[in-house]
Write a protein that holds these residues in place. Structure first.
Motif, PDB file in Angstrom:
ATOM      1  N   GLY A 287      34.277  33.484  35.360  1.00  0.00           N
ATOM      2  CA  GLY A 287      34.432  32.674  33.813  1.00  0.00           C
ATOM      3  C   GLY A 287      34.926  33.494  32.825  1.00  0.00           C
ATOM      4  N   THR A 288      34.175  34.441  32.627  1.00  0.00           N
ATOM      5  CA  THR A 288      34.286  35.303  31.781  1.00  0.00           C
ATOM      6  C   THR A 288      35.740  36.135  31.630  1.00  0.00           C
ATOM      7  OG1 THR A 288      32.063  35.876  31.684  1.00  0.00           O
ATOM      8  CG2 THR A 288      32.925  37.077  30.296  1.00  0.00           C
ATOM      9  N   ALA A 289      35.643  36.481  32.850  1.00  0.00           N
ATOM     10  CA  ALA A 289      36.961  36.999  33.023  1.00  0.00           C
ATOM     11  C   ALA A 289      38.335  36.396  32.833  1.00  0.00           C
ATOM     12  CB  ALA A 289      37.418  37.760  34.611  1.00  0.00           C
TER      13      ALA A 289
ATOM     14  N   LEU B 216      42.844  35.092  29.728  1.00  0.00           N
ATOM     15  CA  LEU B 216      43.665  34.038  29.058  1.00  0.00           C
ATOM     16  C   LEU B 216      44.326  34.500  27.502  1.00  0.00           C
ATOM     17  CD1 LEU B 216      45.155  31.482  29.311  1.00  0.00           C
ATOM     18  CD2 LEU B 216      43.219  30.418  28.369  1.00  0.00           C
ATOM     19  N   LEU B 217      42.799  35.092  26.914  1.00  0.00           N
ATOM     20  CA  LEU B 217      43.051  35.372  25.460  1.00  0.00           C
ATOM     21  C   LEU B 217      44.285  36.458  25.384  1.00  0.00           C
ATOM     22  CD1 LEU B 217      39.501  35.097  23.969  1.00  0.00           C
ATOM     23  CD2 LEU B 217      41.549  33.607  23.465  1.00  0.00           C
TER      24      LEU B 217
ATOM     25  N   ILE C 199      32.963  45.254  36.011  1.00  0.00           N
ATOM     26  CA  ILE C 199      33.682  44.500  36.834  1.00  0.00           C
ATOM     27  C   ILE C 199      34.645  43.418  35.974  1.00  0.00           C
ATOM     28  CG2 ILE C 199      33.075  42.560  38.604  1.00  0.00           C
ATOM     29  CD1 ILE C 199      30.661  43.547  38.849  1.00  0.00           C
ATOM     30  N   VAL C 200      34.017  42.879  34.797  1.00  0.00           N
ATOM     31  CA  VAL C 200      35.113  41.918  33.971  1.00  0.00           C
ATOM     32  C   VAL C 200      36.363  42.693  33.761  1.00  0.00           C
ATOM     33  CG1 VAL C 200      35.311  40.415  32.162  1.00  0.00           C
ATOM     34  CG2 VAL C 200      33.107  40.351  33.287  1.00  0.00           C
ATOM     35  N   PHE C 201      36.084  43.976  33.368  1.00  0.00           N
ATOM     36  CA  PHE C 201      37.158  44.758  32.866  1.00  0.00           C
ATOM     37  C   PHE C 201      38.169  44.968  34.070  1.00  0.00           C
ATOM     38  CE2 PHE C 201      38.904  49.236  31.950  1.00  0.00           C
ATOM     39  CZ  PHE C 201      39.732  48.540  30.960  1.00  0.00           C
ATOM     40  N   ALA C 202      37.489  45.212  35.198  1.00  0.00           N
ATOM     41  CA  ALA C 202      38.719  45.250  36.638  1.00  0.00           C
ATOM     42  C   ALA C 202      39.373  43.954  36.920  1.00  0.00           C
ATOM     43  CB  ALA C 202      37.788  45.610  37.701  1.00  0.00           C
ATOM     44  N   TYR C 203      38.569  42.941  36.692  1.00  0.00           N
ATOM     45  CA  TYR C 203      39.166  41.678  36.918  1.00  0.00           C
ATOM     46  C   TYR C 203      40.340  41.431  36.000  1.00  0.00           C
ATOM     47  CZ  TYR C 203      35.039  40.046  39.875  1.00  0.00           C
ATOM     48  OH  TYR C 203      34.196  39.942  40.827  1.00  0.00           O
ATOM     49  N   THR C 204      39.847  41.873  34.710  1.00  0.00           N
ATOM     50  CA  THR C 204      41.167  41.500  33.557  1.00  0.00           C
ATOM     51  C   THR C 204      42.268  42.125  33.970  1.00  0.00           C
ATOM     52  OG1 THR C 204      39.294  41.229  32.110  1.00  0.00           O
ATOM     53  CG2 THR C 204      41.347  41.550  31.091  1.00  0.00           C
TER      54      THR C 204
ATOM     55  N   VAL D  24      43.354  32.481  37.653  1.00  0.00           N
ATOM     56  CA  VAL D  24      42.526  33.681  37.570  1.00  0.00           C
ATOM     57  C   VAL D  24      41.044  33.469  37.908  1.00  0.00           C
ATOM     58  CG1 VAL D  24      41.387  35.523  35.768  1.00  0.00           C
ATOM     59  CG2 VAL D  24      43.892  34.499  35.678  1.00  0.00           C
ATOM     60  N   PHE D  25      40.265  32.429  37.611  1.00  0.00           N
ATOM     61  CA  PHE D  25      39.045  32.028  38.144  1.00  0.00           C
ATOM     62  C   PHE D  25      38.903  32.189  39.477  1.00  0.00           C
ATOM     63  CE2 PHE D  25      35.691  29.156  39.159  1.00  0.00           C
ATOM     64  CZ  PHE D  25      34.630  29.681  38.087  1.00  0.00           C
ATOM     65  N   VAL D  26      39.718  31.357  40.004  1.00  0.00           N
ATOM     66  CA  VAL D  26      39.655  31.307  41.517  1.00  0.00           C
ATOM     67  C   VAL D  26      39.904  32.574  42.234  1.00  0.00           C
ATOM     68  CG1 VAL D  26      40.587  30.367  43.614  1.00  0.00           C
ATOM     69  CG2 VAL D  26      40.301  28.842  41.662  1.00  0.00           C
ATOM     70  N   ASP D  27      40.907  33.388  41.566  1.00  0.00           N
ATOM     71  CA  ASP D  27      41.330  34.736  42.074  1.00  0.00           C
ATOM     72  C   ASP D  27      40.000  35.614  42.011  1.00  0.00           C
ATOM     73  OD1 ASP D  27      43.811  35.041  43.379  1.00  0.00           O
ATOM     74  OD2 ASP D  27      44.520  34.944  41.604  1.00  0.00           O
ATOM     75  N   CYS D  28      39.322  35.623  40.921  1.00  0.00           N
ATOM     76  CA  CYS D  28      37.905  36.449  40.521  1.00  0.00           C
ATOM     77  C   CYS D  28      36.777  35.738  41.692  1.00  0.00           C
ATOM     78  CB  CYS D  28      37.511  36.192  39.201  1.00  0.00           C
ATOM     79  SG  CYS D  28      38.661  36.990  38.014  1.00  0.00           S
TER      80      CYS D  28
END
Lengths: 562, 338
Positions: free
Chosen positions: A353-355, A360-361, A434-439, A495-499
């Motif tokens: 969710g965070t990623a 998106l932003l 992790i969130v950084f990597a996802y982004t 992106v959410f599903v991919d993450c």
């Protein structure tokens, strides 16, 4: 004046841009890109320091095979994703047949199934000990494998099918949105000029949808190029297999980074070629034209074909894997049930969710900055920020560690020197990493779709809003974002599903005792205990379904809203 | 508003893991699945009150350790084969440990001469044969795998898997590179199918009649017997401990190293000592059918039934040193090719 000279976009007239605000957008785009590009740049830097020169050995031995296999795999997956994605998107959008509304969102279901999971499932179904061959043996009275031929699932063809089945939703999703967006009058005009439906599709509909289809296809192909789980499991030797071999078996991270960089260059060339070939196209939808789509009414046999076109991919890509996982999960429930599931699920949801939100932003910032300031430089920035998707997850993870640990240690040294306190590691080994990597990895998905949607908004919208005294920011919030609502929701959900499915980077970067659903599945699957991972794998799939339904509704709404 | 939300989330994210690795614990980077470590770590916590924290991955942990440098929270690295241990030493990521308990519990040939790593279990890389189609005693050495007699009858996993690489490294140590290349080419020519899957899949392939002979680690067989759905396949094969009458069967180790940064060094040493103790060694043997490294521990159950193994006395260091040569050999004979 100089701005006007460098501006490629004929639509936005520079005088409308107050210089300061425009610069603010550009600087924020520049900063974001710099941060997002760090991991990829780190890998490129690593490529300059190999343990030994790996290429002579590779060229002498395995490289030709890696290349041929990779290209075959990509072509195969490309054909499958295009065939399924385009035909089903067309059928669902333009034809009237029983179950159409259902298939509108059901076509997306295979997207919830991670490629490595579908590979495990079909292997267990189709290998010798599985139910299919077992039934055949019973039926024909064969004693063992030497008495009959059965296609080998663990093969290049098998991997192509598996990846095609779970990746076609990228093409479907973007193609359908593009078809919905097209003005029905274009279609009507083409028909009235004597073109058949089929020739209209190829001559009018597809060329207009091409930017969107190209984005979907390139996402599917990059995922194919970087896939390690499936090809490793199927012993299909792609470049990624060679990369991991160089890294893990020869202990040559620099050599592996060179292979990754080569793959990256390959992707950049492909994407550039595609863009170059439609450089002169510029399309703006006439937004006032909102005739509802008049779907074809068809004869019964044709309706059946439509149902088949849509049902087959869903059955093989979702129903069969889902049911199989369900059966295993039921049979092995006692061994696989674990109170930590809830916790792991929350971890997955929270990170994804965070990623999704962050991606998106950033995607909006970049795409809008480019709209305001459409220079070569901005285009390059856009491309640079999307490179994370063109690199295998595990390699990208190392690229994430380098700058984060570097920053942590720099700060720590500073604090030790000046204040005598150690700050230790702040970012490395945290959920932030992790969130950084996802982004970094999935920014291409959101930035790409926001950009292509934004391109279709006619610049007169901006001009109208700006001449009414709105700042660029206000124009974005008041005009563009509401108009692009559907695209934005879709981008975030993809992106959410991919993450949710992401595995390699999560494994390497995670904090201690930290499991997501995907890592939990992997620890059993990697120990050759597939059955024990059925339940958590099923949860990943189920967790992916909800955003998929939301996604589909948001797309339909964009049309009916108008 | 959204920006604020994202910022709050980012702050929450960085705060999240700090609670997961408190002082007074012991932190482990593991190449071995966390759930396999769980019984051992639980026993350790019960005895000492020290909690263990684990990150499991098959790739990238050494890179993470290296980049985190002196601030790395990891105290210990656990691996499943010798080449990963050797990597840690070569990259200078682990420290020397002079410890009486470990030196008594782990025999000299299963630990680094300066105490930079210690083996905890050994696993024999053995040959599995079909009970139906291969006579007892028909194959007794690795060398025989290249005999024409086995044409189209052998299955293995990828030649690039670390377990196969270690076996080929040991062949290089015994026969030299040229002769080993010839041997490996012979084995490849005898393959019934392109290398694929894991060690268990080869045992299944024997049961299915795809091939008659395979190579695999000893514990996979034991673990298959414990699983209802895999037991029939395991029961179709016979175990051969190769070269038992000669130089001995090739073994590999799972092992442990103390990192250079080790913020909880005392706890880490306690854990290392514990893992080499009879109590932990017995858990290894029963839970994952591996051979205890500690010679004073008599294996129970299945491992005991197999009887004493005569291990190849070749130094593990040599096996690690031959790794790159072995990997390139696999490419040269195109072992994983069609």
């Amino acid at each position: 004046m100089s701005e006007a000279a460098t501006s490629v976009n004929p639509g936005l007239t520079p005088p409308l841009l107050a210089k300061r605000t425009s610069r603010r957008w550009m600087i924020s785009a520049l900063l974001t890109t710099a941060i997002v590009a760090l991991p990829v740049l780190s890998v490129i830097v690593l490529a300059f320091f190999p343990e030994e020169n790996i290429w002579p050995h590779l060229i002498d031995t395995t490289l030709p095979r890696y290349l041929v296999t990779t290209i075959k795999l990509m072509i195969g997956v490309g054909i499958i994703t295009l065939a399924i994605g385009l035909s089903s998107a067309w059928a669902v959008t333009m034809c009237e047949f029983p179950g159409r509304k259902f298939f509108e969102w059901a076509m997306l279901l295979p997207f919830a199934v991670p490629a490595y999971v579908i590979a495990y499932v079909y292997t267990s179904l189709l290998d010798y000990a599985g139910p299919v061959q077992g039934a055949l043996r019973d039926w024909f009275g064969w004693a063992n494998a030497s008495e009959y031929w059965f296609p080998e699932i663990r093969s290049l063809e098998g991997a192509t099918l598996m990846l095609g089945l779970v990746l076609y939703p990228y093409v479907y999703l973007l193609a359908r949105a593009a078809f919905l967006d097209q003005s029905p009058s274009l279609f009507a005009v083409s028909r009235s000029l004597g073109h058949s439906a089929l020739s209209t599709f190829f001559k009018v509909v597809l060329p207009i949808a091409r930017p969107a289809v190209a984005v979907g296809l390139s996402l599917a192909l990059m995922e194919t190029l970087n896939d390690f789980g499936t090809v490793d499991f199927f012993a299909v030797q792609t470049l990624t297999a060679g990369l991991f071999d160089t890294w893990m078996n020869l202990g040559n991270l620099g050599g592996a980074a060179q292979i990754a960089t080569t793959m990256l260059i390959f992707v950049v060339i492909l994407v550039t070629l595609e863009r170059y070939s439609r450089q002169r196209q510029q399309q703006f939808a006439a937004r006032d034209n909102r005739d509802p789509i008049r779907r074809f009414t068809m004869s019964f046999p044709r309706q059946l074909i439509c149902v088949a076109v849509c049902a087959v991919p869903v059955v093989f890509g979702f129903v069969i894997p889902g049911v199989t996982l369900g059966v295993y999960a039921w049979e092995y429930f006692d061994e696989s049930w674990n109170p930590a599931f809830l916790h792991n699920t929350l971890n997955s949801l929270f990170l994804s969710g965070t990623a999704a939100l962050t991606t998106l932003l950033i995607g909006i910032t970049l795409a809008y900055s480019r709209r305001l300031h459409n220079t070569r430089g901005m285009q390059v920035l856009m491309r640079l920020s999307s490179l994370g998707y063109a690199m295998p997850g595990a390699v990208l993870a190392v690229g994430v560690i380098v700058p984060l640990a570097g920053f942590d240690n720099w700060l720590d040294n500073l604090m030790r020197d000046f204040f005598g306190v150690s700050t230790g590691l702040l970012l490395s080994g945290s959920a932030f990493a992790i969130v950084f990597a996802y982004t970094v990895r999935f920014l291409a998905v959101s930035a790409g779709s926001v950009e292509s949607a934004l391109q279709k908004v006619t610049p007169s919208m901006d001009m109208a809003s700006r001449s009414l005294g709105n700042s660029p920011g206000k124009t974005l919030v008041k005009v563009h974002l509401p108009m692009l609502r559907g695209t934005l929701i879709t981008a975030a959900l993809v992106v959410f599903v991919d993450c949710m499915k992401e595995l390699p980077a999560t494994l390497i970067l995670r904090p201690f005792n930290f499991e997501t659903l995907a890592t939990y599945v992997y620890q059993f699957a990697s120990d050759e205990r597939l059955y024990h991972s059925a339940l958590p794998a099923l949860i990943i799939v189920l967790a992916g379904i909800i955003p998929i339904i939301l996604m589909s509704r948001s797309i339909s709404n964009t049309r009916s809203m108008a | 508003m959204r920006m604020k939300l994202a910022a709050t989330a980012a702050i929450a994210l960085t705060a999240l893991p700090l609670t997961a690795s408190a002082d007074g614990d012991v932190n482990i980077y593991s190449y071995r699945q966390a759930y396999l470590l769980e019984p051992l770590l639980n026993a350790f916590e019960k005895e000492t009150g020290i909690k263990s924290n684990v990150v499991f991955a098959k790739q990238g942990l050494a890179e993470r350790l290296e980049r985190e440098g002196r601030n790395s929270p990891a105290d210990i690295v656990m691996t499943t084969d010798i080449s990963r241990l050797n990597d840690l030493v070569e990259r200078d990521l682990v420290q020397t440990l002079d410890n009486d308990v470990l030196e008594e519990n782990v025999p000299e040939n299963l630990r680094h001469p300066e105490g930079k790593w210690f083996g905890l279990t050994t696993r024999a890389r053995i040959i599995y044969t079909s009970k139906e189609r291969v006579e007892e005693g028909e194959i007794t050495t690795y060398e025989q795998l290249a005999d024409d007699k086995w044409d189209n009858r052998i299955c293995t996993r990828s030649g690039k898997h670390p377990y196969n690489i270690a076996l080929i490294s040991s062949m290089i140590a015994h026969h030299g590179e040229a002769e080993t290349e010839e041997w490996l080419q012979g084995v490849k020519d005898n393959l019934a199918r392109k290398p694929q899957g894991g060690d268990r899949d080869q045992i299944k392939a024997i049961a299915e009649g795809v091939c008659d002979v395979s190579i695999g680690n000893s514990y996979y067989y034991g673990n298959m017997l414990k699983d209802d759905s895999q037991r029939p396949a395991a029961e179709a094969v016979r175990l051969v401990f190769p070269n038992a009458d000669g130089r001995g069967t090739h073994i590999n180790i799972s092992g442990i190293s103390l990192t250079k940064s080790a913020p909880n060094k005392d706890n880490a040493i306690k854990l290392m000592e514990f893992l080499s103790s009879p109590e932990a060694q017995n858990i290894y043997a029963t839970a994952n059918t591996e051979y205890p490294a500690n010679p004073n521990v008599t294996p129970t159950g299945l491992v005991a039934e197999w009887g004493e193994v005569h291990p190849d006395s070749l130094s593990l260091q040599v096996i690690a040193e031959n790794r790159n040569a072995a990997v390139k050999l696999v490419d040269r004979v195109d072992y994983d090719g069609e």
